[in-house]
Write a protein that holds these residues in place. Structure first.
Motif, PDB file in Angstrom:
ATOM      1  N   LEU A   1      28.500 -21.628 -70.057  1.00 53.69           N
ATOM      2  CA  LEU A   1      27.175 -21.952 -70.617  1.00 53.69           C
ATOM      3  C   LEU A   1      27.267 -23.104 -71.619  1.00 53.69           C
ATOM      4  O   LEU A   1      26.403 -23.984 -71.663  1.00 53.69           O
ATOM      5  N   GLN A   2      28.332 -23.077 -72.408  1.00 53.44           N
ATOM      6  CA  GLN A   2      28.466 -24.111 -73.435  1.00 53.44           C
ATOM      7  C   GLN A   2      28.879 -25.451 -72.835  1.00 53.44           C
ATOM      8  O   GLN A   2      28.851 -26.475 -73.516  1.00 53.44           O
TER       9      GLN A   2
ATOM     10  N   THR B   1      20.380 -23.284 -65.883  1.00 58.68           N
ATOM     11  CA  THR B   1      21.539 -22.450 -66.249  1.00 58.68           C
ATOM     12  C   THR B   1      22.249 -21.903 -65.007  1.00 58.68           C
ATOM     13  O   THR B   1      23.461 -22.080 -64.854  1.00 58.68           O
TER      14      THR B   1
ATOM     15  N   PHE C   1      31.712 -16.684 -68.888  1.00 50.67           N
ATOM     16  CA  PHE C   1      30.312 -17.149 -68.748  1.00 50.67           C
ATOM     17  C   PHE C   1      29.886 -17.961 -69.968  1.00 50.67           C
ATOM     18  O   PHE C   1      29.233 -18.998 -69.851  1.00 50.67           O
TER      19      PHE C   1
ATOM     20  N   THR D   1      16.383 -21.193 -67.286  1.00 51.97           N
ATOM     21  CA  THR D   1      17.474 -20.331 -66.779  1.00 51.97           C
ATOM     22  C   THR D   1      17.614 -20.483 -65.263  1.00 51.97           C
ATOM     23  O   THR D   1      18.715 -20.652 -64.732  1.00 51.97           O
TER      24      THR D   1
ATOM     25  N   LEU E   1      25.861 -22.933 -63.670  1.00 47.42           N
ATOM     26  CA  LEU E   1      26.861 -21.885 -63.910  1.00 47.42           C
ATOM     27  C   LEU E   1      27.423 -21.320 -62.596  1.00 47.42           C
ATOM     28  O   LEU E   1      28.306 -20.469 -62.617  1.00 47.42           O
TER      29      LEU E   1
ATOM     30  N   ASN F   1      24.620 -16.771 -76.451  1.00 48.91           N
ATOM     31  CA  ASN F   1      24.680 -18.237 -76.494  1.00 48.91           C
ATOM     32  C   ASN F   1      23.608 -18.805 -77.433  1.00 48.91           C
ATOM     33  O   ASN F   1      23.579 -19.989 -77.698  1.00 48.91           O
TER      34      ASN F   1
ATOM     35  N   ILE G   1      24.293 -15.023 -72.009  1.00 41.76           N
ATOM     36  CA  ILE G   1      23.087 -15.817 -72.309  1.00 41.76           C
ATOM     37  C   ILE G   1      22.549 -15.454 -73.696  1.00 41.76           C
ATOM     38  O   ILE G   1      22.224 -16.310 -74.509  1.00 41.76           O
TER      39      ILE G   1
END
Lengths: 454, 305
Positions: B188-189, B214, B184, B210, B218, B95, B92
């Motif tokens: 995330l991307q 997220t 991860f 998040t 995720l 990112n 995170i």
């Protein structure tokens, strides 16, 4: 038009030729020497590396040059026990293998070796040639399984300079455990914060033989039929171990030990003077030469016992051995090589190269004067003495050693009592031994018959 | 089936045949063979003798085996969540679109490229009780605590004391979170930007985004990394093996199931027993994976669904 104008040019080729040794050096390779045509090739694996492997390689080269029928192809193999087991299981064993003598029992009882009785008899190899203890190590279940290569014994090795600096006689080694501990007390030094800086002796340093301390107290690990880990004498030894965390703090001992460098380094606690007395074998000479300060002075004597009158000169003797794995392609030729190694000159060349003494009774007049280790005679005398002992010839030795190491560790940190630690070992090993005995009972008749016929 | 379909089937089978052959020879056969040998007294070199459930009954009584089971479960229970948390947090943080982010990503990923043996040797010194860097960092903290609260805390001998040895190994393992971190980061991307934009329009802050975007988006990646960590932590072998010089650690605190299996197979010539341990590990991992799948089914959201 030139298609590949430069590639085969003389200049390019010379450059490549010039780079070849560098490339080989970088790859850590040596040019492979092919056996001359028509020779029987014997594949020989041994666990040695470094100077020990080079010593054997020199003997192999001599053997290859000494006759024109057999060619020994020597390889240094790491973790040889596991690789040899798998190679034999896979049906592609080497013709000769170099093992530790204390693994012979487990290899023999698992049908992994060729008995050498007949080959030895045919070639006149007999007990008279060897120091008795080494001939004994090569036997198990009434058969000869190996011939010795390079042997060793253990002795007390002390730092004379530390003794002198602390007002002790540098030429006198302790002869009893009591005297050892008196010296130990005199050599304990602490810094301003009260942290240990140096001591005389610690049974945990370097800690390679935690299973056998009972020998110096009159104990044994095996009575020929039963496990005797918790015998009264072994218990006395464990009580001696337990006295350390009582005198020092357990955590302090661990922290002190953690501050030592690797054994094979200048930070070795014995070389830096943090420990003045250790239990070691003849190979220590090589490490002293390589890593100790130039003015390092050392002596060798028998390790002291609890009862010097009755137990003087107690030592562990061990030997590396040469065996012919079961299923080897050329057992006769393999034995010819093993027998060659076990003659006077090749054996002395090997043992001089490996800084050890010879397992043979006969020794050349100049063997000791040529030997680089000034104390080699003391190690030999210990091996020849009546108190020379080898580890029990049992298939669970690896487990025994590990269990005793755990027991030592628990007592060393005060986590358990000597009685409880040894009782745990005894119970566990008795179960394991019974189980292995059952396995052997199932195979014994068939294997003994097979070995008699081989 | 038409001639064309038959030809296509044959072509397809030929294409997968190397994998099928490899699977049969190097996975299925060893699995079946070890299942058979687990019911035998077998040392590799002497003939296998059928002993039925003996090895499993011995396992049930073997206190060293149960200590190895406990060590492995403890290691898994602590290292998996800690590793996931650390790799996810790093992912995170890495990112964020800040200058030099590529360099930071490389720096955090690099330790996971280190061979396990080198990692073990390096951490042997890091965790050294006398001269280790970890204790050098702990000394001033403990000193302050001691003076503040009149305590007498001293830094531990990490790999020499049973109470700390596994913790030392868990810290060592955290150096390998780079792989999970990269996965991860890729996850995330992959999260559509418009979801964050919508949330921002609605006034959501960092933590709300998040928690609500997220983590749910995720969740398949978290699940994947979790299962991989579970399998990996039950197979932990090389690092403790090197750190303990092939042994069990103080009071067997670093003896794990894989090490005990290896010792029995190759040091103690007890391959039948080792096979029984292997089958136990297989069943344990299988059960835990099924449990994880069941528990996570309500929390893992796939975009396709």
């Amino acid at each position: 038009m030139k298609i590949i104008p430069d590639f085969f040019s003389v200049r390019r080729n010379l450059l490549l030729l010039g780079m070849l040794p560098i490339l080989l050096g970088l790859a850590g390779c040596k040019p492979v020497v092919s056996p001359p045509p028509g020779r029987i090739v014997i594949r020989y694996w041994d666990k040695w590396s470094g100077f020990e492997a080079e010593a054997m390689r020199a003997v192999v080269d001599d053997f290859n040059a000494s006759q024109n029928r057999i060619w020994v192809d020597f390889s240094s193999v790491s973790q040889i026990n596991r690789k040899l087991m798998l190679a034999i299981g896979g049906g592609v064993p080497p013709d000769v293998a170099g093992l530790f003598g204390n693994t012979l029992a487990v290899y023999a009882e698992n049908n992994a070796l060729t008995p050498l009785d007949r080959l030895a008899q045919e070639n006149g190899v007999s007990q008279e040639r060897y120091i008795q203890v080494f001939w004994n190590i090569c036997h198990h279940l009434g058969h000869l399984w190996a011939l010795p290569s390079s042997p060793a014994s253990l002795g007390l090795v002390w730092n004379k300079k530390v003794f002198r600096e602390n007002g002790l006689d540098p030429e006198h080694a302790p002869t009893s455990i009591e005297e050892l501990e008196k010296i130990n007390d005199r050599l304990v030094r602490r810094d301003k914060q009260g942290r240990l800086v140096s001591v005389g002796h610690l049974p945990s340093e370097p800690g390679w033989w935690p299973a056998i301390w009972g020998w110096w107290f009159g104990g044994d690990l095996w009575d020929g039929h039963h496990i005797t880990a918790d015998s009264p004498a072994n218990l006395k030894a464990m009580e001696w171990i337990a006295s350390y965390p009582k005198r020092f703090e357990a955590r302090e001992l661990l922290s002190f030990r953690d501050g030592f460098g690797n054994f094979a380094s200048p930070q070795n606690a014995f070389f830096t003077g943090r420990i003045a007395i250790i239990l070691q074998g003849p190979w220590i000479h090589t490490f002293i030469q390589k890593f100790a300060p130039p003015d390092f002075e050392w002596g060798v004597a028998a390790f002291p016992s609890a009862d010097p009158k009755r137990l003087s000169g107690v030592t562990l003797v061990e030997t590396d051995v040469l065996v012919i794995p079961a299923g080897a392609s050329h057992p006769r030729e393999a034995f010819e090589f093993i027998q060659y190694v076990n003659t006077l000159k090749p054996m002395e060349k090997l043992c001089l190269g490996q800084r050890k003494f010879s397992p043979l009774r006969e020794v050349s007049a100049d063997f000791f004067s040529r030997h680089p280790n000034p104390h080699i005679r003391t190690f030999l005398e210990l091996a020849q003495g009546p108190q020379a002992r080898s580890v029990p010839p049992i298939t669970i030795w690896a487990l025994y050693e590990n269990d005793m190491k755990q027991a030592f560790g628990k007592v060393w940190t005060g986590a358990t009592t000597p009685v409880a630690a040894l009782h745990e070992v005894q119970v566990h090993l008795e179960q394991e031994f019974t189980q292995r005995q059952r396995r052997w009972d199932r195979l014994a008749d068939v294997l003994q018959q097979k070995w008699r016929e081989e | 089936m038409t001639r064309l379909q038959k030809r296509q089937l044959l072509t397809g089978l030929l294409f997968v045949s190397p994998w099928v052959a490899g699977f049969l020879a190097f996975s299925l056969y060893p699995f079946l063979a070890s299942a058979y040998f687990s019911a035998c007294d077998y040392s590799v070199l002497s003939p296998a003798v059928w002993v039925g459930p003996d090895n499993y009954l011995t396992l049930a009584r073997d206190t060293i085996f149960w200590q190895a089971v406990w060590n492995t479960l403890f290691f898994a229970a602590v290292s998996i969540p800690l590793g996931l948390l650390m790799s996810l947090t790093l992912a995170i943080l890495l990112n964020f679109n800040v200058p030099g982010i590529g360099i930071f990503r490389t720096i955090f990923f690099l330790p996971s490229l280190m061979p396990l043996v080198c990692l073990a040797v390096l951490w042997l010194w890091m965790l050294n009780g006398d001269v280790g860097l970890i204790n050098a960092a702990l000394q001033p903290i403990l000193k302050t605590l001691n003076s503040l609260f009149s305590l007498s805390l001293t830094p531990p001998n990490w790999l020499q004391e049973p109470a700390f040895a596994k913790w030392g190994l868990i810290f060592t393992g955290l150096w390998g979170v780079g792989h999970a971190m990269v996965i991860f980061l890729a996850g995330l991307q992959d999260i559509p930007r418009h979801l964050y934009e919508s949330a921002e329009i609605d006034g959501a802050g960092f933590w709300q985004k998040t928690w609500a975007i997220t983590l749910p988006m995720l969740s398949p990646v978290i699940y994947f990394n979790g299962i991989m960590s579970l399998i990996g932590s039950f197979q932990v072998f090389a690092v403790p093996y090197v750190m303990t010089d092939g042994g069990d650690g103080p009071e067997r605190s670093l003896l794990f199931l894989a090490t005990y299996l290896y010792q029995n197979a190759f040091d103690y010539w007890n391959m039948g027993y080792a096979c029984a341990i292997g089958l136990f590990i297989f069943i344990l991992i299988l059960l835990l994976t099924l449990l994880a799948t069941k528990v996570s089914s309500r929390h893992v959201h796939y975009e396709g669904n």
